[in-house]
Design an enzyme around this catalytic site. Structure first.
Site, mmCIF file in Angstrom:
data_model
loop_
_atom_site.group_PDB
_atom_site.id
_atom_site.type_symbol
_atom_site.label_atom_id
_atom_site.label_comp_id
_atom_site.label_asym_id
_atom_site.label_seq_id
_atom_site.Cartn_x
_atom_site.Cartn_y
_atom_site.Cartn_z
ATOM 1 N N ARG A 71 10.158 -1.175 -4.923
ATOM 2 C CA ARG A 71 9.059 -1.329 -5.694
ATOM 3 C C ARG A 71 8.714 0.328 -6.709
ATOM 4 O O ARG A 71 8.830 1.222 -5.775
ATOM 5 C CB ARG A 71 7.640 -1.344 -4.901
ATOM 6 C CG ARG A 71 7.383 -2.534 -4.831
ATOM 7 C CD ARG A 71 6.417 -2.889 -3.757
ATOM 8 N NE ARG A 71 5.334 -3.440 -4.361
ATOM 9 C CZ ARG A 71 3.842 -3.572 -4.422
ATOM 10 N NH1 ARG A 71 3.761 -3.631 -3.228
ATOM 11 N NH2 ARG A 71 3.260 -3.896 -5.385
ATOM 12 N N SER A 115 -6.938 0.011 0.066
ATOM 13 C CA SER A 115 -6.194 1.622 -0.106
ATOM 14 C C SER A 115 -6.813 2.530 1.621
ATOM 15 O O SER A 115 -8.127 2.069 1.867
ATOM 16 C CB SER A 115 -6.781 2.274 -0.913
ATOM 17 O OG SER A 115 -6.674 4.048 -0.599
ATOM 18 N N LYS A 167 -4.305 0.050 -8.088
ATOM 19 C CA LYS A 167 -3.823 -1.371 -7.838
ATOM 20 C C LYS A 167 -4.071 -1.333 -9.861
ATOM 21 O O LYS A 167 -6.162 -1.044 -10.147
ATOM 22 C CB LYS A 167 -4.755 -2.204 -7.656
ATOM 23 C CG LYS A 167 -5.299 -3.687 -7.584
ATOM 24 C CD LYS A 167 -3.404 -4.390 -7.253
ATOM 25 C CE LYS A 167 -2.575 -4.182 -6.321
ATOM 26 N NZ LYS A 167 -0.888 -4.322 -6.436
ATOM 27 N N ASP A 178 -1.242 4.788 -6.248
ATOM 28 C CA ASP A 178 0.264 4.457 -5.619
ATOM 29 C C ASP A 178 0.724 6.165 -6.484
ATOM 30 O O ASP A 178 1.892 6.092 -5.766
ATOM 31 C CB ASP A 178 0.479 3.151 -6.265
ATOM 32 C CG ASP A 178 0.371 1.954 -5.945
ATOM 33 O OD1 ASP A 178 -0.827 1.746 -5.509
ATOM 34 O OD2 ASP A 178 0.940 1.876 -5.245
ATOM 35 N N GLY A 180 -0.034 -1.090 -0.076
ATOM 36 C CA GLY A 180 -0.145 0.063 -0.153
ATOM 37 C C GLY A 180 0.857 0.828 0.216
ATOM 38 O O GLY A 180 2.045 1.375 0.771
ATOM 39 N N ALA A 181 0.736 2.073 -0.552
ATOM 40 C CA ALA A 181 1.334 3.175 -1.051
ATOM 41 C C ALA A 181 1.928 3.823 -0.060
ATOM 42 O O ALA A 181 3.112 4.489 0.575
ATOM 43 C CB ALA A 181 0.611 4.003 -1.983
ATOM 44 N N CYS A 203 -8.723 -3.445 -4.474
ATOM 45 C CA CYS A 203 -7.664 -3.255 -3.708
ATOM 46 C C CYS A 203 -7.828 -3.264 -2.345
ATOM 47 O O CYS A 203 -8.988 -2.735 -1.635
ATOM 48 C CB CYS A 203 -6.859 -2.452 -4.028
ATOM 49 S SG CYS A 203 -4.952 -3.168 -4.018
HETATM 50 C C1 RUB Z 1 -2.206 -1.382 -3.014
HETATM 51 C C2 RUB Z 1 -2.835 -0.651 -3.688
HETATM 52 C C3 RUB Z 1 -4.170 0.773 -3.163
HETATM 53 C C4 RUB Z 1 -2.704 1.971 -3.291
HETATM 54 C C5 RUB Z 1 -3.108 3.257 -2.279
HETATM 55 O O1 RUB Z 1 -1.134 -2.074 -4.091
HETATM 56 O O2 RUB Z 1 -2.676 -0.256 -5.297
HETATM 57 O O3 RUB Z 1 -4.547 1.247 -3.346
HETATM 58 O O4 RUB Z 1 -1.244 1.822 -2.749
HETATM 59 O O5 RUB Z 1 -3.338 2.354 -1.231
HETATM 60 P P1 RUB Z 1 -0.111 -2.879 -3.441
HETATM 61 P P2 RUB Z 1 -2.780 3.139 0.533
HETATM 62 O O6 RUB Z 1 -0.991 -4.228 -2.362
HETATM 63 O O7 RUB Z 1 0.482 -3.873 -4.920
HETATM 64 O O8 RUB Z 1 0.709 -2.171 -2.633
HETATM 65 O O9 RUB Z 1 -4.297 4.375 -0.128
HETATM 66 O O10 RUB Z 1 -2.781 2.613 1.902
HETATM 67 O O11 RUB Z 1 -1.354 4.552 0.122
#
Ligand code: RUB
Length: 320
Positions: free
Chosen positions: A63, A135, A213, A202, A21-22, A133
């Site tokens: 990543r 987030s 995602k 992201d 998660g970003a 996904c």
């Molecule tokens: C996670 C993803 C999330 C964004 C935003 O991908 O696509 O939608 O990162 O997340 P992965 P947040 O599981 O491959 O890291 O809002 O938590 O930053």
């Protein structure tokens, strides 16, 4: 060049998606720099400068897509570099890295809360929401709205191939929100029952396109066709300064074994697997972006980038 083993561990956890998660990746990268400073055994300023630069490099390579990662590292390192003339000893340097990394982490956590408060105002009582996904920002909006007494329900996609949708469903369900878990393929089937789509990001490009995602762009396309609003919830450190300068956000391609076991693939003739982890949703399919600094239209992405980085800093980035 050696780093404390805790720093390699953080890098490994990001690479293997134990930390994902970003937003979380960004905070983990800042923590990696902090740990380097806290646990560093080097004694001279020159050695420490080399070591912290090396830690930044190792963390950056984990990543490629979430721009929050380089932005977190840039935040700490650029403040450190600007402050260097005032940092006389190795200890001063270490303390300054720790302070700046802590500031990034604190601001980032506050941003997620603020996005929740701002975004919740756009959720109406009774709304049926679809999310894709996992987030933290999108979840912050939904849980805040629910805690305010809005009776919402959520469709969560399972999100192949890594099933991050299971985490989303579990988190929302535990918060008391009724959740329906659906396959990614079922999004269009249910779209007419949905009032709005909310996803995270992201990276956000200078033209307002969202990188999130894999599958997000198909969800947005189905929403567009059904005239369902699409909201993106993302902190301002997910806007990509490099896209102002003509670079594209690299899309990570992950191992085929995430899609199909090796042995099963070996039984198929002439079959290869592609496994991109993210895709790009064009700005035309996005209604608003909810940031901690307020709600903007995707077309205003450049304004955020200009505010955050300014022309001089953007010009410096041309060399990267
Ligand atoms: C996670 C993803 C999330 C964004 C935003 O991908 O696509 O939608 O990162 O997340 P992965 P947040 O599981 O491959 O890291 O809002 O938590 O930053």
């Amino acid at each position: 060049m050696e780093l404390p083993k805790e720093v390699y561990q953080i890098a490994d956890d990001i690479r293997t998606m134990k930390i994902r998660g970003a937003g979380r990746i960004a905070r983990a990268a800042a923590l990696g720099l902090k740990k380097t400073a806290e646990l560093s055994k080097v004694n001279t300023p020159e050695e420490f400068k080399k070591q912290i630069k090396y830690a930044a490099k190792i963390l950056l390579e984990t990543r490629p897509t979430a721009v929050s990662l380089p932005n977190a590292i840039r935040y700490v390192m650029s403040q450190f570099n600007n402050k260097l003339p005032d940092l006389a000893t190795t200890n001063d340097m270490k303390e300054y890295i720790i302070l700046t990394a802590d500031t990034f982490i604190k601001n980032s956590e506050e941003a997620v809360k603020k996005i929740g408060l701002i975004g919740a105002r756009r959720i109406r009582d009774g709304d049926v929401i679809l999310t894709h996904c996992n987030s933290s920002c999108a979840i912050s909006v939904m849980i805040t709205a629910f805690k305010q007494g809005k009776s919402i329900s959520v469709y969560a996609t399972e999100t192949r191939p890594r099933f991050q949708g299971h985490i989303t469903a579990k988190t929302l369900g535990e918060a008391g929100i009724p959740v329906t878990l659906i396959t990614d393929n079922a999004v269009r089937y249910f779209m007419n029952d949905i009032d709005l789509v909310i996803v995270g990001a992201d990276a956000i490009a200078a033209n307002g396109a969202i990188i999130n995602k894999i599958g997000t762009s198909m969800v947005a396309l189905a929403a567009h066709e059904a005239r369902t609003h699409v909201y993106v919830a993302a902190e301002t450190y997910k806007f990509s300064p490099q896209t102002v300068l003509g670079k594209l956000v690299p899309i990570e391609e992950r191992d085929p074994t995430e899609v199909i076991p090796k042995e099963k693939l070996a039984q198929m003739k002439n079959v290869k697997v592609r496994n991109p982890a993210f895709d790009t949703t064009p700005p035309e399919y996005i209604d608003i972006i909810i940031t901690e600094k307020g709600i903007i239209s995707p077309q205003a992405a450049f304004v955020i980038l200009h505010q955050e980085y300014g022309i001089t800093e953007l010009e410096d980035l041309l060399e990267e």
